[in-house]
Design a protein around this motif. Sequence first.
Motif, PDB file in Angstrom:
ATOM      1  N   CYS A   9       6.290   7.948 -14.024  1.00 43.65           N
ATOM      2  CA  CYS A   9       6.031   9.194 -13.303  1.00 43.65           C
ATOM      3  C   CYS A   9       5.146  10.091 -14.158  1.00 43.65           C
ATOM      4  O   CYS A   9       4.999   9.879 -15.350  1.00 43.65           O
ATOM      5  CB  CYS A   9       7.329   9.901 -12.927  1.00 43.65           C
ATOM      6  SG  CYS A   9       8.278  10.554 -14.308  1.00 43.65           S
ATOM      7  N   LEU A  33      12.226   9.667  -5.836  1.00 46.91           N
ATOM      8  CA  LEU A  33      11.228   8.634  -5.601  1.00 46.91           C
ATOM      9  C   LEU A  33      11.703   7.269  -6.092  1.00 46.91           C
ATOM     10  O   LEU A  33      11.164   6.241  -5.707  1.00 46.91           O
ATOM     11  CB  LEU A  33       9.906   8.997  -6.294  1.00 46.91           C
ATOM     12  CG  LEU A  33       9.179  10.214  -5.725  1.00 46.91           C
ATOM     13  CD1 LEU A  33       7.958  10.544  -6.564  1.00 46.91           C
ATOM     14  CD2 LEU A  33       8.777   9.985  -4.279  1.00 46.91           C
ATOM     15  N   ASP A  35      11.753   5.972  -9.248  1.00 45.30           N
ATOM     16  CA  ASP A  35      11.195   5.379 -10.462  1.00 45.30           C
ATOM     17  C   ASP A  35      12.049   5.684 -11.688  1.00 45.30           C
ATOM     18  O   ASP A  35      11.958   4.995 -12.694  1.00 45.30           O
ATOM     19  CB  ASP A  35       9.768   5.878 -10.705  1.00 45.30           C
ATOM     20  CG  ASP A  35       8.787   5.263  -9.727  1.00 45.30           C
ATOM     21  OD1 ASP A  35       9.064   4.164  -9.222  1.00 45.30           O
ATOM     22  OD2 ASP A  35       7.750   5.883  -9.470  1.00 45.30           O
ATOM     23  N   SER A  68       4.174  17.413  -2.548  1.00 39.53           N
ATOM     24  CA  SER A  68       4.026  16.106  -3.169  1.00 39.53           C
ATOM     25  C   SER A  68       2.567  15.686  -3.172  1.00 39.53           C
ATOM     26  O   SER A  68       1.794  16.082  -2.312  1.00 39.53           O
ATOM     27  CB  SER A  68       4.879  15.071  -2.439  1.00 39.53           C
ATOM     28  OG  SER A  68       4.446  14.968  -1.103  1.00 39.53           O
ATOM     29  N   PRO A  71      -0.400   9.972  -1.593  1.00 39.37           N
ATOM     30  CA  PRO A  71      -0.312   8.605  -2.115  1.00 39.37           C
ATOM     31  C   PRO A  71      -1.686   8.107  -2.543  1.00 39.37           C
ATOM     32  O   PRO A  71      -2.697   8.417  -1.903  1.00 39.37           O
ATOM     33  CB  PRO A  71       0.222   7.807  -0.921  1.00 39.37           C
ATOM     34  CG  PRO A  71       0.970   8.818  -0.108  1.00 39.37           C
ATOM     35  CD  PRO A  71       0.192  10.100  -0.267  1.00 39.37           C
ATOM     36  N   ARG A  95       2.998  -1.675  -9.062  1.00 41.33           N
ATOM     37  CA  ARG A  95       2.782  -0.231  -9.172  1.00 41.33           C
ATOM     38  C   ARG A  95       1.298   0.005  -9.397  1.00 41.33           C
ATOM     39  O   ARG A  95       0.648  -0.722 -10.137  1.00 41.33           O
ATOM     40  CB  ARG A  95       3.603   0.352 -10.319  1.00 41.33           C
ATOM     41  CG  ARG A  95       5.082   0.369  -9.998  1.00 41.33           C
ATOM     42  CD  ARG A  95       5.916   0.895 -11.155  1.00 41.33           C
ATOM     43  NE  ARG A  95       7.320   0.953 -10.816  1.00 41.33           N
ATOM     44  CZ  ARG A  95       8.153  -0.078 -10.828  1.00 41.33           C
ATOM     45  NH1 ARG A  95       7.716  -1.270 -11.175  1.00 41.33           N
ATOM     46  NH2 ARG A  95       9.414   0.076 -10.503  1.00 41.33           N
ATOM     47  N   ARG A  98      -0.245   6.417 -11.029  1.00 42.08           N
ATOM     48  CA  ARG A  98       0.900   7.326 -11.148  1.00 42.08           C
ATOM     49  C   ARG A  98       2.225   6.619 -10.903  1.00 42.08           C
ATOM     50  O   ARG A  98       3.210   7.244 -10.539  1.00 42.08           O
ATOM     51  CB  ARG A  98       0.758   8.515 -10.196  1.00 42.08           C
ATOM     52  CG  ARG A  98      -0.492   9.336 -10.385  1.00 42.08           C
ATOM     53  CD  ARG A  98      -0.521  10.594  -9.532  1.00 42.08           C
ATOM     54  NE  ARG A  98      -0.053  10.465  -8.189  1.00 42.08           N
ATOM     55  CZ  ARG A  98      -0.826  10.306  -7.110  1.00 42.08           C
ATOM     56  NH1 ARG A  98      -2.122  10.240  -7.241  1.00 42.08           N
ATOM     57  NH2 ARG A  98      -0.296  10.231  -5.910  1.00 42.08           N
ATOM     58  N   PHE A 100       2.970   4.636  -8.494  1.00 42.10           N
ATOM     59  CA  PHE A 100       3.235   4.525  -7.056  1.00 42.10           C
ATOM     60  C   PHE A 100       3.577   3.076  -6.704  1.00 42.10           C
ATOM     61  O   PHE A 100       2.853   2.154  -7.056  1.00 42.10           O
ATOM     62  CB  PHE A 100       2.016   5.011  -6.265  1.00 42.10           C
ATOM     63  CG  PHE A 100       2.264   5.165  -4.796  1.00 42.10           C
ATOM     64  CD1 PHE A 100       2.883   6.301  -4.293  1.00 42.10           C
ATOM     65  CD2 PHE A 100       1.873   4.172  -3.912  1.00 42.10           C
ATOM     66  CE1 PHE A 100       3.105   6.439  -2.936  1.00 42.10           C
ATOM     67  CE2 PHE A 100       2.089   4.304  -2.558  1.00 42.10           C
ATOM     68  CZ  PHE A 100       2.707   5.444  -2.062  1.00 42.10           C
ATOM     69  N   ASN A 123       6.383   7.983  -0.616  1.00 42.04           N
ATOM     70  CA  ASN A 123       6.696   7.513  -1.962  1.00 42.04           C
ATOM     71  C   ASN A 123       6.597   6.004  -2.131  1.00 42.04           C
ATOM     72  O   ASN A 123       6.967   5.484  -3.170  1.00 42.04           O
ATOM     73  CB  ASN A 123       8.083   7.995  -2.383  1.00 42.04           C
ATOM     74  CG  ASN A 123       9.161   7.508  -1.445  1.00 42.04           C
ATOM     75  OD1 ASN A 123       8.883   6.895  -0.423  1.00 42.04           O
ATOM     76  ND2 ASN A 123      10.402   7.787  -1.766  1.00 42.04           N
TER      77      ASN A 123
END
Length: 137
Positions: A9, A33, A35, A68, A71, A95, A98, A100, A123
Amino acid sequence: MEISDQLRCLFSGTVEERNGSYVVEIPEQELRLGDLEVDETYRVAVLPSPTTSEPTTTDADPQPEQPSQTPPVEKGEQRTVEIEDIGDQGDGITRVERGFVVIVPDTKQSERVTIEITDVRENVAFAEVVDRVSYYE
């Protein structure tokens, strides 16, 4: 500056002194989220931020939650990625920017694939395999 692919993150925060220790608070959204998990240990990188002339106050009303971030992927976008993990349902997980998360069914851990994003949520995104890529390409 090089940022590790293991980044979970990214957020801005302040270092505060509390009872003889220094604390950086993690926004609740980062836990929602998925993570990060409570009671787990993580490595933290602290980067300097440009200073502002605005004074900071600690007894002011809490700021409303930041909107937020958008994406980092879009529906229809194609990317070549490496599957990092397998989720509880057996789907591949990779991933991107960031940290994601993109979920890719019918893949194996460490497999390199070209994917097409089929659904994007706040997310997480979902993708399908377009091509299986050799590590030598």
